[in-house]
Every structure is written in structure tokens, then in C-alpha cells.
Scaffold this motif. Structure first.
Motif, short mmCIF file in Angstrom:
data_model
loop_
_atom_site.label_atom_id
_atom_site.label_comp_id
_atom_site.label_asym_id
_atom_site.label_seq_id
_atom_site.Cartn_x
_atom_site.Cartn_y
_atom_site.Cartn_z
N ASN A 103 0.85 -1.19 0.00
CA ASN A 103 0.00 0.00 0.00
C ASN A 103 0.89 1.24 0.00
O ASN A 103 2.11 1.14 -0.19
CB ASN A 103 -0.98 -0.01 1.17
N ASP A 104 0.30 2.40 0.22
CA ASP A 104 1.06 3.65 0.11
C ASP A 104 2.02 3.87 1.28
O ASP A 104 2.83 4.80 1.24
CB ASP A 104 0.12 4.85 -0.02
N GLY A 105 1.95 3.05 2.33
CA GLY A 105 2.91 3.16 3.43
C GLY A 105 2.69 4.34 4.34
O GLY A 105 3.61 4.75 5.06
N ASN A 106 1.49 4.90 4.35
CA ASN A 106 1.22 6.04 5.22
C ASN A 106 1.08 5.65 6.68
O ASN A 106 1.05 6.52 7.55
CB ASN A 106 -0.05 6.77 4.75
N THR A 107 0.95 4.37 6.97
CA THR A 107 0.91 3.88 8.35
C THR A 107 1.96 2.78 8.50
O THR A 107 2.62 2.39 7.54
CB THR A 107 -0.48 3.32 8.71
N ALA A 108 2.09 2.27 9.71
CA ALA A 108 3.04 1.19 9.96
C ALA A 108 2.53 -0.16 9.48
O ALA A 108 3.27 -1.14 9.49
CB ALA A 108 3.37 1.11 11.46
N TRP A 109 1.27 -0.21 9.05
CA TRP A 109 0.72 -1.44 8.47
C TRP A 109 0.81 -1.35 6.96
O TRP A 109 -0.19 -1.18 6.26
CB TRP A 109 -0.73 -1.62 8.93
N GLY A 197 10.17 0.58 -27.22
CA GLY A 197 9.51 1.85 -26.98
C GLY A 197 9.20 2.15 -25.54
O GLY A 197 8.64 3.21 -25.24
N LEU A 198 9.55 1.25 -24.60
CA LEU A 198 9.29 1.50 -23.19
C LEU A 198 10.61 1.62 -22.44
O LEU A 198 11.47 0.75 -22.55
CB LEU A 198 8.46 0.36 -22.57
N ASP A 199 10.75 2.72 -21.68
CA ASP A 199 11.93 2.88 -20.84
C ASP A 199 11.88 1.89 -19.68
O ASP A 199 10.81 1.56 -19.17
CB ASP A 199 12.00 4.31 -20.29
N LYS A 200 13.05 1.45 -19.28
CA LYS A 200 13.17 0.52 -18.15
C LYS A 200 14.12 1.13 -17.14
O LYS A 200 15.20 1.60 -17.50
CB LYS A 200 13.69 -0.85 -18.64
N ARG A 201 13.73 1.11 -15.87
CA ARG A 201 14.54 1.75 -14.84
C ARG A 201 14.35 1.03 -13.51
O ARG A 201 13.38 0.29 -13.31
CB ARG A 201 14.15 3.22 -14.70
N PHE A 202 15.28 1.28 -12.60
CA PHE A 202 15.18 0.78 -11.22
C PHE A 202 15.28 1.99 -10.30
O PHE A 202 16.25 2.74 -10.36
CB PHE A 202 16.29 -0.22 -10.91
N CYS A 203 14.27 2.19 -9.45
CA CYS A 203 14.16 3.41 -8.66
C CYS A 203 14.34 3.13 -7.18
O CYS A 203 14.00 2.06 -6.69
CB CYS A 203 12.80 4.07 -8.87
N ILE A 204 14.86 4.11 -6.48
CA ILE A 204 15.02 4.05 -5.03
C ILE A 204 14.34 5.27 -4.43
O ILE A 204 14.62 6.40 -4.82
CB ILE A 204 16.51 4.04 -4.63
N LYS A 205 13.43 5.03 -3.49
CA LYS A 205 12.72 6.10 -2.81
C LYS A 205 13.13 6.09 -1.34
O LYS A 205 12.99 5.08 -0.66
CB LYS A 205 11.21 5.91 -2.92
N LEU A 206 13.62 7.22 -0.87
CA LEU A 206 14.04 7.32 0.53
C LEU A 206 12.84 7.57 1.42
O LEU A 206 11.91 8.29 1.06
CB LEU A 206 15.05 8.45 0.70
N GLY A 207 12.86 6.98 2.60
CA GLY A 207 11.78 7.17 3.56
C GLY A 207 11.93 8.48 4.29
O GLY A 207 12.97 9.14 4.23
N GLY A 208 10.89 8.88 4.99
CA GLY A 208 10.95 10.11 5.75
C GLY A 208 9.77 11.00 5.45
O GLY A 208 8.79 10.60 4.84
N GLY A 209 9.88 12.24 5.86
CA GLY A 209 8.78 13.18 5.67
C GLY A 209 8.86 13.90 4.35
O GLY A 209 8.94 13.29 3.29
N GLY A 210 8.90 15.22 4.39
CA GLY A 210 8.91 16.00 3.17
C GLY A 210 10.21 15.93 2.41
O GLY A 210 10.30 16.46 1.32
N GLY A 211 11.24 15.32 3.01
CA GLY A 211 12.52 15.24 2.34
C GLY A 211 12.68 14.01 1.47
O GLY A 211 13.79 13.60 1.19
N ASP A 212 11.58 13.36 1.06
CA ASP A 212 11.69 12.20 0.20
C ASP A 212 12.40 12.57 -1.09
O ASP A 212 12.29 13.67 -1.60
CB ASP A 212 10.30 11.65 -0.16
N GLY A 213 13.13 11.61 -1.61
CA GLY A 213 13.82 11.83 -2.88
C GLY A 213 13.86 10.55 -3.67
O GLY A 213 13.55 9.47 -3.18
N TYR A 214 14.27 10.65 -4.93
CA TYR A 214 14.30 9.49 -5.81
C TYR A 214 15.63 9.47 -6.54
O TYR A 214 16.16 10.50 -6.94
CB TYR A 214 13.17 9.54 -6.83
#
Length: 229
Positions: A103-109, A197-214
Motif C-alpha cells: 500500500n502507500d505506506g502512510n501507516t506502519a501497516w 519503446g518502453l523505458d526501463k529503470r530501477f528506482c530508489i525512494k528514501l523514507g521520511g517526511g517532506g525530504g523524500d527523494g528518488y
């Protein structure tokens, strides 16, 4: 013949012959010993049968195959719990553990064994949803246009998720994701379907508050804010 079984039978016979207890007592004692021997024989037979079945299939018998990491994970937040567990993949005493996020991870569940959405693979140190996570981040492959909140589809019960690895395929893109934990991290292999015709990538999303980055591995990398929760 098993020496232990022979010794147990002899002890029972000696008990019946030499004990000053009544014959009824000796009979009950022999009955209990017989039940114990039968139970041990059944367990030994079941183990031997499992080993022979594994050998017949060409695989070595491995007790880890019996582990069901989904047990206790069919929990809906703090409303209904079957154990509040997570399907963790990691090395014994490893620095990090890995789990699927559904899920979106907005809670600990952030995982539920009944969900059919795949969002991310999550690096986690969460001991309990009542305590929460720390030092966490998320990663996963993408095809086509970049999105901050990717959603794929899979069936947790059909995925191969064991304490030592995970292996599953997401829909609709058909990306196969394999992960094996290491002492400090993990080795990941993504098999993209051959599509033009489709781009392929591997992404990393950092946890935290408003300082999330990719950090996008592929075309047009995005600057990352290194703060974590």
C-alpha cells in the motif's frame, strides 16, 4: 533394530518383573511407552518420506521450504490482527531486512497478505507496527513513464517468498523481480520483458517526511535528498 527402542522395551520388562507395584500399574506404564514409541515412529516415517520425496524430485531436502512467512500477516491496520507479522527476508543477524510493500505506506501497516498490489520492496527495521519503522527506504523497477507512486499487481500466496529469497512477477508489465539478502544489503535481479519503446529503470525512494527523494537508475536521474526517517 534401533538400540533405543530395544533398551526401552527391556526397561519396561524389568519394571514389570521387579517392581512391587500392582500389575495394573505395570500395564499402564507399558501402554504409555508403546504410545511414545508409536509417536516417534510416525515422526521418523514422516521425515523419511519428506526426504525421499525431495530426493525423487531431484532437490535436496531443505527445512526452510516449510516456512510460511505470510503467516500472521493477514492484518488490516489496528482493526483486525492475525499476528501483526511481516514477510521478512534477511540473513540471520543481518543489518537489514527486506519485505514487500502493498500500500502507500502512510501507516506502519504497510503490508497485508490479502492485498494484490505491489508498490515497493522495502528495506525495513520495523520490529512491530506499534513501534514503527526507522532507517527505511523503498526500491523497485518501473517501465514506461516515471511515477512517484508505482502500482503493480501480484498474488502474495503465489509469489515465492522465503526467509532467504523472494521471487515474483508483477502485472501488467510482466517484470520478474528476484532478491537474495546479504549481510548488509541484498542482491537484486530484474528481468524486463522485451518490449520496444518502453523505458526501463530501477528506482530508489528514501523514507521520511517532506525530504523524500528518488534516484533513478537509467535515463534522466533525479537528485536525491539523503535524509531518511
Amino acid at each position: 533394530p534401533c538400540p533405543n527402542v530395544a533398551c526401552t522395551n527391556e526397561a519396561a520388562i524389568r519394571l514389570e518383573q521387579t517392581s512391587d507395584q500392582s500389575p495394573r500399574y505395570a500395564s499402564r506404564r507399558n501402554g504409555k511407552l508403546t504410545k511414545m514409541l508409536r509417536s516417534s515412529a510416525v515422526q521418523a516415517f514422516a521425515l523419511a518420506a519428506a526426504q525421499m520425496a525431495a530426493a525423487a524430485g531431484g532437490d535436496h531436502f531443505s527445512p526452510v521450504e516449510y516456512v510460511n512467512v505470510l503467516a500472521g500477516s493477514f492484518t488490516k491496520g489496528d482493526f483486525f490482527s492475525t499476528g501483526n507479522t511481516l514477510p521478512l527476508v534477511g540473513r540471520p543477524w543481518g543489518f537489514n531486512h527486506w519485505a514487500l510493500q502493498t500500500n502507500d505506506g502512510n501507516t506502519a501497516w504497510w503490508f497485508n497478505g490479502n492485498d494484490h498490489e505491489f508498490r515497493w520492496i522495502r528495506c525495513t527495521h520495523q520490529p512491530s507496527p506499534w513501534i514503527g519503522d526507522y532507517g527505511w527506504f523503498m526500491m523497485g523497477p518501473q517501465m514506461g513513464g516515471f511515477t512517484n507512486n508505482p502500482t503493480g499487481f501480484f498474488e502474495p500466496r503465489a509469489a515465492y517468498v522465503k526467509p532467504h529469497m523472494m521471487d515474483f512477477t508483477t502485472a501488467p508489465d510482466g517484470m520478474r523481480i528476484e532478491l537474495a539478502p546479504t549481510t548488509h544489503g541484498a542482491a537484486v535481479r530484474v528481468t524486463f520483458p522485451a518490449r520496444s519503446g518502453l523505458d526501463k529503470r530501477f528506482c530508489i525512494k528514501l523514507g521520511g517526511g517532506g525530504g523524500d527523494g528518488y534516484d533513478v537508475v537509467g535515463r534522466d536521474p533525479v537528485q536525491v535528498d539523503a535524509r531518511t526517517n
